[in-house]
Design a protein around this motif. Structure first.
Motif, PDB file in Angstrom:
ATOM      1  N   GLN A 110       6.332  54.440  28.685  1.00 27.82           N
ATOM      2  CA  GLN A 110       6.395  55.880  28.923  1.00 27.82           C
ATOM      3  C   GLN A 110       5.067  56.549  28.590  1.00 27.82           C
ATOM      4  O   GLN A 110       4.577  57.382  29.347  1.00 27.82           O
ATOM      5  N   ALA A 111       4.519  56.206  27.444  1.00 29.47           N
ATOM      6  CA  ALA A 111       3.243  56.799  27.036  1.00 29.47           C
ATOM      7  C   ALA A 111       2.146  56.441  28.040  1.00 29.47           C
ATOM      8  O   ALA A 111       1.347  57.301  28.439  1.00 29.47           O
TER       9      ALA A 111
ATOM     10  N   SER B 272       2.518  55.571  31.238  1.00 34.10           N
ATOM     11  CA  SER B 272       2.737  56.162  32.561  1.00 34.10           C
ATOM     12  C   SER B 272       2.437  57.659  32.581  1.00 34.10           C
ATOM     13  O   SER B 272       1.867  58.162  33.550  1.00 34.10           O
ATOM     14  N   VAL B 273       2.775  58.374  31.510  1.00 34.73           N
ATOM     15  CA  VAL B 273       2.491  59.812  31.504  1.00 34.73           C
ATOM     16  C   VAL B 273       0.985  60.049  31.346  1.00 34.73           C
ATOM     17  O   VAL B 273       0.441  60.991  31.932  1.00 34.73           O
TER      18      VAL B 273
ATOM     19  N   GLY C  99       2.568  57.770  38.443  1.00 36.72           N
ATOM     20  CA  GLY C  99       2.773  57.853  36.999  1.00 36.72           C
ATOM     21  C   GLY C  99       3.930  58.763  36.633  1.00 36.72           C
ATOM     22  O   GLY C  99       4.731  58.450  35.741  1.00 36.72           O
ATOM     23  N   HIS C 100       4.035  59.889  37.324  1.00 34.16           N
ATOM     24  CA  HIS C 100       5.163  60.791  37.083  1.00 34.16           C
ATOM     25  C   HIS C 100       6.484  60.126  37.471  1.00 34.16           C
ATOM     26  O   HIS C 100       7.482  60.248  36.756  1.00 34.16           O
TER      27      HIS C 100
ATOM     28  N   HIS D 237       7.372  57.515  34.850  1.00 35.87           N
ATOM     29  CA  HIS D 237       7.818  58.164  33.619  1.00 35.87           C
ATOM     30  C   HIS D 237       9.266  58.634  33.759  1.00 35.87           C
ATOM     31  O   HIS D 237      10.074  58.453  32.838  1.00 35.87           O
TER      32      HIS D 237
ATOM     33  N   GLY E  71      12.262  56.764  31.718  1.00 36.03           N
ATOM     34  CA  GLY E  71      12.841  57.621  30.692  1.00 36.03           C
ATOM     35  C   GLY E  71      14.236  58.126  30.984  1.00 36.03           C
ATOM     36  O   GLY E  71      15.017  58.361  30.053  1.00 36.03           O
TER      37      GLY E  71
END
Length: 141
Positions: free
Chosen positions: A19-20, A22-23, A49-50, A53, A57
């Motif tokens: 997550q970290a 990709s954001v 990337g969005h 994420h 998530g």
């Protein structure tokens, strides 16, 4: 069962790290677009990337955390149910904070801080397996 519990706890932790990553990728890609003269507005759409994420998530981590919680009832790990429940609770809070952050951006800071707490809880859950003591059977004579 204990190994499976550990794998799923580590998968939650790995998901938080993904997550970290990709954001970070998502927003640096936005900055690159802007630096190149592009525009980022409501019509710009999301980049890979969005999307990553969101998928990780909103679907993968919650599913993995729920599976971890279910496994915890069968793994017989001291404190395993508690840490799996904490991990699942922090995951649910993370999703809620994400939704609230769209209308209250300052809450996004809590979303980031909760991610660190979720990472820590998942790692503690994984370490609980080491503390589980296997029964020692006497050796045959």
């Amino acid at each position: 069962m204990r190994s499976t519990y550990r794998v799923f706890a580590c998968l939650v932790a790995a998901g938080v790290l993904a997550q970290a990553a990709s954001v970070a990728y998502a927003w640096f890609a936005v900055l690159q677009t802007i630096d190149a003269g592009g525009v980022f507005d409501k019509d710009a759409g999301a980049n890979p990337g969005h999307y990553a994420h969101g998928i990780i998530g909103m679907a993968l981590i919650p599913l993995i955390a729920l599976t971890l919680l279910i496994l915890s009832f069968f793994a017989r790990i001291p404190g395993g149910v508690r840490w799996a429940a904490i991990t699942f609770g922090l995951t649910a809070l993370q999703v809620a904070l994400a939704f609230v952050s769209f209308s209250a951006p300052l809450v996004g800071a809590l979303h980031g801080l909760n991610a660190v707490a979720l990472l820590a809880a998942a790692l503690v859950a994984a370490r609980r397996v080491r503390r589980a003591v296997e029964p020692v059977l006497p050796r045959p004579a």
